[in-house]
Design a protein around this motif. Structure first.
Motif, PDB file in Angstrom:
ATOM      1  N   TYR A 129       0.832  -1.169   0.066  1.00 51.64           N
ATOM      2  CA  TYR A 129      -0.115   0.069   0.046  1.00 51.64           C
ATOM      3  C   TYR A 129       0.774   1.135  -0.145  1.00 51.64           C
ATOM      4  CZ  TYR A 129      -3.845  -3.094   1.217  1.00 51.64           C
ATOM      5  OH  TYR A 129      -4.838  -4.059   1.000  1.00 51.64           O
ATOM      6  N   ALA A 130       2.121   1.110   0.700  1.00 48.53           N
ATOM      7  CA  ALA A 130       2.746   2.347   0.663  1.00 48.53           C
ATOM      8  C   ALA A 130       3.443   2.440  -0.892  1.00 48.53           C
ATOM      9  CB  ALA A 130       3.965   2.112   1.616  1.00 48.53           C
ATOM     10  N   ASP A 133       0.823   4.249  -2.681  1.00 53.84           N
ATOM     11  CA  ASP A 133       0.670   5.762  -2.467  1.00 53.84           C
ATOM     12  C   ASP A 133       1.788   6.716  -2.894  1.00 53.84           C
ATOM     13  OD1 ASP A 133      -1.516   5.671  -0.824  1.00 53.84           O
ATOM     14  OD2 ASP A 133      -0.458   5.571   1.080  1.00 53.84           O
ATOM     15  N   ASN A 138       1.270  10.420  -3.065  1.00 54.16           N
ATOM     16  CA  ASN A 138       0.794  10.697  -1.853  1.00 54.16           C
ATOM     17  C   ASN A 138       1.730  10.201  -0.660  1.00 54.16           C
ATOM     18  OD1 ASN A 138      -1.213  11.187  -0.017  1.00 54.16           O
ATOM     19  ND2 ASN A 138      -2.175   8.994   0.209  1.00 54.16           N
ATOM     20  N   TRP A 139       2.910  10.704  -0.755  1.00 56.52           N
ATOM     21  CA  TRP A 139       3.870  10.395   0.226  1.00 56.52           C
ATOM     22  C   TRP A 139       3.985  11.318   1.374  1.00 56.52           C
ATOM     23  CZ3 TRP A 139       5.443  11.764  -4.706  1.00 56.52           C
ATOM     24  CH2 TRP A 139       5.942  13.221  -4.911  1.00 56.52           C
ATOM     25  N   SER A 142       0.594   9.762   3.579  1.00 58.08           N
ATOM     26  CA  SER A 142       0.266   8.205   3.799  1.00 58.08           C
ATOM     27  C   SER A 142       0.661   7.608   5.100  1.00 58.08           C
ATOM     28  CB  SER A 142       1.338   7.676   2.654  1.00 58.08           C
ATOM     29  OG  SER A 142       1.185   6.142   2.605  1.00 58.08           O
ATOM     30  N   GLU A 143      -0.480   7.078   5.683  1.00 55.35           N
ATOM     31  CA  GLU A 143      -0.205   6.402   7.028  1.00 55.35           C
ATOM     32  C   GLU A 143       0.744   5.143   6.962  1.00 55.35           C
ATOM     33  OE1 GLU A 143      -3.618   4.072   8.502  1.00 55.35           O
ATOM     34  OE2 GLU A 143      -4.708   4.721   6.789  1.00 55.35           O
ATOM     35  N   TYR A 144       0.577   4.492   5.606  1.00 62.59           N
ATOM     36  CA  TYR A 144       1.430   3.494   5.284  1.00 62.59           C
ATOM     37  C   TYR A 144       3.107   3.743   5.299  1.00 62.59           C
ATOM     38  CZ  TYR A 144      -3.124   1.550   3.927  1.00 62.59           C
ATOM     39  OH  TYR A 144      -4.398   1.202   3.828  1.00 62.59           O
TER      40      TYR A 144
END
Length: 233
Positions: A129-130, A133, A138-139, A142-144
């Motif tokens: 998922y990271a 992102d 979406n870095w 991103s919670e991941y």
């Protein structure tokens, strides 16, 4: 001294690392001989020591299995003899006793240990998922990615310069011109570091990765000193 404390506490890491180092000794002795012997018993012991280390510490499975594959390819390259490879895996085949033991005594089919769920801090899907992102730019939110960065900061704290330097030496040694034994050590160490990026990354869980790394660092320093002496000779 720290390992002796863990022996006294009954932790599995010291004995598991000991068996990994024994298998490493067999590997290095095989490479250093001018004439490589067809020693079936040593090959069996190699696989058996790998099995023992994994049975004691299941998070050594990637490193142990990689080591087994590298040694198998090495012997097959020199002898083209499948029976030598079978001797290696005959020692390792005892690994199947572990799920049998878990099913017989625990009434559940578990490959190695159910404890991995408690020590898995950043599962593989988090990295997936990271990566998505990153592709979506979406870095920042991103919670991941943030979870991975927090985990990396535990694996090697930014203030621990010596760990950062030794890790870079490990990477340099891998891509530099070195013997097969050193390159194998680099790959084994990196494989265990990758495990730390998923599971518990510190304390006794990280000992094997850094022990293999420090061996590479010692080799790197000795090689640098030898080149230094040749340069000024």
């Amino acid at each position: 001294f720290t390992l002796l404390k863990h022996v006294n506490a009954g932790d599995a890491e010291p004995l598991a690392i000991f068996f990994i180092l024994l298998s490493l000794l067999i590997f290095i002795k095989s490479l250093n001989k001018q004439t490589i012997e067809k020693n079936y018993f040593n090959l069996f012991l190699f696989g058996f020591f790998i099995f023992l280390s994994i049975s004691l510490r299941p998070n050594y499975l990637p490193t142990g299995f990689l080591f087994l594959i590298i040694f198998s390819l090495f012997y097959y390259y020199y002898f083209k003899n499948i029976f030598l490879i079978l001797a290696l895996f005959f020692g390792f085949i005892f690994i199947f006793l572990i799920p049998f033991h878990n099913y017989f005594y625990g009434d559940s089919f578990t490959l190695l240990s159910s404890g991995y769920s408690h020590n898995t801090h950043v599962p593989i899907n988090i990295y997936y998922y990271a990566f998505l992102d990153l592709l979506n730019l979406n870095w920042l939110n991103s919670e991941y990615i943030n979870k991975i960065l927090r985990h990396v900061a535990i694996w090697i704290k930014p203030s621990e310069y010596h760990y950062i330097i030794t890790f870079f030496i490990l990477l340099i040694s891998l891509v530099s011109k070195n013997s097969l034994s050193i390159k194998t050590l680099c790959m084994l160490s990196l494989s265990q570091h990758l495990v730390l990026l998923v599971f518990e990354p510190q304390g006794r869980y990280a000992y094997l990765a850094w022990i293999l790394t420090i061996i590479i660092v010692f080799h790197f320093i000795i090689k640098m000193l030898q080149n230094f002496r040749l340069y000024f000779k």
